[in-house]
Scaffold this motif. Structure first.
Motif, PDB file in Angstrom:
ATOM      1  N   THR A  44       0.744  -1.306  -0.061  1.00 26.63           N
ATOM      2  CA  THR A  44      -0.163  -0.037   0.002  1.00 26.63           C
ATOM      3  C   THR A  44       0.862   1.135  -0.007  1.00 26.63           C
ATOM      4  N   ALA A  45       2.138   1.280   0.682  1.00 27.87           N
ATOM      5  CA  ALA A  45       2.778   2.447   0.796  1.00 27.87           C
ATOM      6  C   ALA A  45       3.226   2.632  -0.684  1.00 27.87           C
ATOM      7  N   VAL A  46       3.641   1.637  -1.306  1.00 24.19           N
ATOM      8  CA  VAL A  46       4.294   1.862  -2.708  1.00 24.19           C
ATOM      9  C   VAL A  46       3.164   2.400  -3.414  1.00 24.19           C
ATOM     10  N   PHE A 105     -15.856  -5.669   3.157  1.00 24.42           N
ATOM     11  CA  PHE A 105     -15.501  -4.657   2.416  1.00 24.42           C
ATOM     12  C   PHE A 105     -15.081  -3.335   3.608  1.00 24.42           C
ATOM     13  N   LEU A 106     -15.816  -3.124   4.499  1.00 26.94           N
ATOM     14  CA  LEU A 106     -15.573  -2.188   5.181  1.00 26.94           C
ATOM     15  C   LEU A 106     -14.167  -2.671   6.043  1.00 26.94           C
ATOM     16  N   TYR A 107     -14.065  -3.815   6.448  1.00 23.59           N
ATOM     17  CA  TYR A 107     -12.717  -4.181   7.153  1.00 23.59           C
ATOM     18  C   TYR A 107     -11.615  -4.075   6.415  1.00 23.59           C
ATOM     19  N   VAL A 108     -11.636  -4.570   4.996  1.00 29.96           N
ATOM     20  CA  VAL A 108     -10.340  -4.532   4.067  1.00 29.96           C
ATOM     21  C   VAL A 108     -10.006  -3.214   3.563  1.00 29.96           C
ATOM     22  N   VAL A 109     -11.164  -2.264   3.397  1.00 35.28           N
ATOM     23  CA  VAL A 109     -10.843  -0.929   2.997  1.00 35.28           C
ATOM     24  C   VAL A 109     -10.170   0.041   4.202  1.00 35.28           C
ATOM     25  N   LEU A 110     -10.918  -0.242   5.337  1.00 37.46           N
ATOM     26  CA  LEU A 110     -10.230   0.716   6.583  1.00 37.46           C
ATOM     27  C   LEU A 110      -9.054   0.114   7.075  1.00 37.46           C
ATOM     28  N   ASN A 111      -8.687  -1.261   6.788  1.00 36.96           N
ATOM     29  CA  ASN A 111      -7.353  -1.768   7.357  1.00 36.96           C
ATOM     30  C   ASN A 111      -6.301  -2.193   6.431  1.00 36.96           C
ATOM     31  N   GLY A 112      -6.844  -1.490   5.104  1.00 38.52           N
ATOM     32  CA  GLY A 112      -5.840  -1.699   4.011  1.00 38.52           C
ATOM     33  C   GLY A 112      -4.455  -1.209   4.374  1.00 38.52           C
ATOM     34  N   HIS A 113      -4.063  -0.359   5.103  1.00 38.75           N
ATOM     35  CA  HIS A 113      -2.635   0.135   5.315  1.00 38.75           C
ATOM     36  C   HIS A 113      -2.141  -0.741   6.403  1.00 38.75           C
ATOM     37  N   VAL A 114      -2.832  -1.576   7.291  1.00 38.59           N
ATOM     38  CA  VAL A 114      -2.170  -2.277   8.168  1.00 38.59           C
ATOM     39  C   VAL A 114      -2.156  -3.735   7.920  1.00 38.59           C
ATOM     40  N   GLY A 122     -11.189  -4.332  -1.934  1.00 37.82           N
ATOM     41  CA  GLY A 122     -12.401  -4.307  -1.072  1.00 37.82           C
ATOM     42  C   GLY A 122     -13.668  -3.878  -2.126  1.00 37.82           C
ATOM     43  N   GLY A 123     -13.313  -3.145  -2.919  1.00 36.45           N
ATOM     44  CA  GLY A 123     -14.429  -2.744  -4.030  1.00 36.45           C
ATOM     45  C   GLY A 123     -14.907  -3.890  -4.822  1.00 36.45           C
ATOM     46  N   VAL A 124     -13.677  -4.839  -5.189  1.00 37.57           N
ATOM     47  CA  VAL A 124     -14.165  -6.071  -5.856  1.00 37.57           C
ATOM     48  C   VAL A 124     -14.866  -7.207  -5.053  1.00 37.57           C
ATOM     49  N   ILE A 125     -14.384  -7.222  -3.593  1.00 37.01           N
ATOM     50  CA  ILE A 125     -15.149  -8.018  -2.834  1.00 37.01           C
ATOM     51  C   ILE A 125     -16.599  -7.703  -2.612  1.00 37.01           C
ATOM     52  N   LEU A 126     -16.952  -6.250  -2.438  1.00 37.43           N
ATOM     53  CA  LEU A 126     -18.297  -5.863  -2.213  1.00 37.43           C
ATOM     54  C   LEU A 126     -19.216  -6.091  -3.552  1.00 37.43           C
ATOM     55  N   ALA A 127     -18.632  -5.733  -4.599  1.00 38.99           N
ATOM     56  CA  ALA A 127     -19.060  -5.845  -5.954  1.00 38.99           C
ATOM     57  C   ALA A 127     -19.546  -7.440  -6.170  1.00 38.99           C
ATOM     58  N   THR A 128     -18.483  -8.451  -5.899  1.00 36.83           N
ATOM     59  CA  THR A 128     -18.725  -9.840  -6.018  1.00 36.83           C
ATOM     60  C   THR A 128     -20.009 -10.231  -5.201  1.00 36.83           C
ATOM     61  N   GLY A 192      -1.969   8.861   7.637  1.00 35.94           N
ATOM     62  CA  GLY A 192      -2.293  10.155   7.144  1.00 35.94           C
ATOM     63  C   GLY A 192      -3.584  10.194   6.118  1.00 35.94           C
ATOM     64  N   LEU A 193      -3.597  10.402   4.926  1.00 33.04           N
ATOM     65  CA  LEU A 193      -4.637  10.490   3.722  1.00 33.04           C
ATOM     66  C   LEU A 193      -4.619   8.866   3.109  1.00 33.04           C
ATOM     67  N   ILE A 194      -3.935   7.995   3.548  1.00 34.80           N
ATOM     68  CA  ILE A 194      -4.064   6.827   2.856  1.00 34.80           C
ATOM     69  C   ILE A 194      -5.607   5.997   3.093  1.00 34.80           C
ATOM     70  N   PRO A 195      -5.892   5.855   4.313  1.00 35.35           N
ATOM     71  CA  PRO A 195      -7.373   5.053   4.617  1.00 35.35           C
ATOM     72  C   PRO A 195      -8.382   5.950   3.838  1.00 35.35           C
ATOM     73  N   LEU A 196      -8.232   7.257   3.747  1.00 36.53           N
ATOM     74  CA  LEU A 196      -9.596   7.970   3.189  1.00 36.53           C
ATOM     75  C   LEU A 196      -9.269   7.673   1.577  1.00 36.53           C
ATOM     76  N   LEU A 197      -8.087   7.613   0.770  1.00 35.45           N
ATOM     77  CA  LEU A 197      -8.067   7.183  -0.409  1.00 35.45           C
ATOM     78  C   LEU A 197      -8.421   5.884  -0.659  1.00 35.45           C
ATOM     79  N   ASN A 198      -8.114   4.862   0.218  1.00 36.91           N
ATOM     80  CA  ASN A 198      -8.326   3.573   0.121  1.00 36.91           C
ATOM     81  C   ASN A 198     -10.035   3.534  -0.040  1.00 36.91           C
ATOM     82  N   LEU A 199     -10.785   4.336   0.997  1.00 32.42           N
ATOM     83  CA  LEU A 199     -12.250   4.291   1.243  1.00 32.42           C
ATOM     84  C   LEU A 199     -12.618   4.738  -0.241  1.00 32.42           C
ATOM     85  N   PHE A 200     -12.436   5.990  -0.666  1.00 30.34           N
ATOM     86  CA  PHE A 200     -12.779   6.462  -1.930  1.00 30.34           C
ATOM     87  C   PHE A 200     -12.611   5.523  -3.145  1.00 30.34           C
TER      88      PHE A 200
END
Lengths: 223, 120
Positions: A44-46, A105-114, A122-128, A192-200
């Motif tokens: 995610t950092a990359v 979806f909520l777990y994977v997106v909000l914990n994407g940086h951890v 996350g988006g693909v999980i919810l869509a599936t 920082g802003l990485i969880p916000l970017l992940n959510l959007f």
């Protein structure tokens, strides 16, 4: 003609295999990346920090695809609204699967940086989950949520927010570095802003995937 | 030459996919072969970035930094996945349009009916 093409492909691949010399002892740049971003997930950092410019263009490609699919399929006639054939057992299971996919979806997106995950997965999980529900239980009910939740304005707003946040990060790297340094390493509210970017990104990917799948179902019918 | 068998398997998959794209007559089979090529390309990246004895690059306490996998190929392949997804979607849309127009998926039949339409 096809034989010539096949033979040339085989020759090309043989040359590639003979010439290939990939060095498997890659120096690990993990240390620099983690020092710079202060989040545990180096991948995610990359892709949301070091290569953010590239990720913005990925989002543009994805949006263009969703737009192109909707436009090209718009020229085809709609299929007549036939009653959907469902099995009651599958209906029970697919409703539960949709609920689980929303939580995941909520777990994977909000914990994407951890932990492993992020906006795209996350988006693909919810869509599936939702597409499975639409195909196996009730397509009309699944279509209705797009209007009730106002997904169209939400999708556009999240696209604009992705562009705005990315521009902020790219133009003011010192500001983002100070935000990153303030969070504690490994906490959910950090990065920082990485969880916000992940959510959007998650909302955008989900809305685009559902839009494309529902356009296909509108034209070709359910199973 | 390299030692990782995953890379050889993925190259074999790419070869099979390209040959399938050339020789298959059904459009859906061509698109499936295209999907095999894309998956094999992703697998090459996995094979290059993974070795035995290393762990995913999620940093934990008490593990030395040299024990993690290289995160760069994993981050780069996200681009590849998105592009392949976009290409597959658009290819399927064109397949739907062709099916609606010619009512067949066979490439040779489509070619002959297209030539007949052109000559008319």
């Amino acid at each position: 003609m096809k034989i010539v093409g096949g033979v040339s492909v085989i020759v090309l691949f043989t040359i590639v295999i003979l010439m290939m010399n990939i060095d498997l002892t890659i120096p690990a740049p993990v240390e620099q990346i983690v020092d710079r971003t202060n989040i545990p997930n180096a991948v995610t950092a990359v892709y949301l920090e070091a290569r953010l410019f590239d990720t913005v263009f990925e989002i543009i490609v994805y949006s263009l695809t969703a737009m192109g699919v909707a436009m090209l399929l718009g020229s085809l006639p709609l299929r007549a609204d036939e009653p959907q054939q469902v099995f009651q057992t599958v209906t029970v299971f697919s409703g539960g699967l949709a609920a689980i996919s929303i939580t995941l979806f909520l777990y994977v997106v909000l914990n994407g940086h951890v932990s492993p995950g992020g906006g795209f997965s996350g988006g693909v999980i919810l869509a599936t989950g939702i597409v499975t529900y639409a195909l196996t239980s009730d397509f009309r009910k699944a279509t209705r949520h797009y209007d009730i939740l106002r997904m169209r304005p939400l999708e556009n707003a999240s696209l604009i927010m992705i562009f705005s946040v990315s521009t902020l990060v790219i133009l003011f790297p010192e500001f983002h570095s100070s935000l990153l340094a303030r969070g504690s390493f490994g906490a959910t509210i950090s990065g920082g802003l990485i969880p916000l970017l992940n959510l959007f990104i998650g909302i955008k990917v989900y809305a685009g995937a559902w839009k494309m799948a529902s356009e296909f179902i509108h034209r070709r019918g359910t199973l | 030459m390299i030692g990782s068998p995953v890379v050889y398997f993925s190259i074999a998959g790419m070869l099979a996919g390209v040959l399938g794209m050339i020789f298959a007559r059904n459009i859906i089979k061509k698109i499936l072969a295209f999907g095999i090529v894309e998956t094999s390309i992703n697998l090459i990246y996995v094979g290059v970035s993974s070795r035995s004895g290393i762990i995913p690059p999620i940093i934990r306490d008490g593990v030395s930094l040299t024990a993690y996998a290289d995160p760069i190929p994993q981050a780069v392949i996200i681009t590849g996945i998105i592009i392949s997804f976009a290409l597959l979607c658009l290819a399927l849309v064109f397949a739907v349009i062709i099916q609606n127009h010619y009512h067949t998926m066979d490439v040779n039949t489509i070619e002959t009916s297209y030539e007949r339409e052109e000559s008319c």
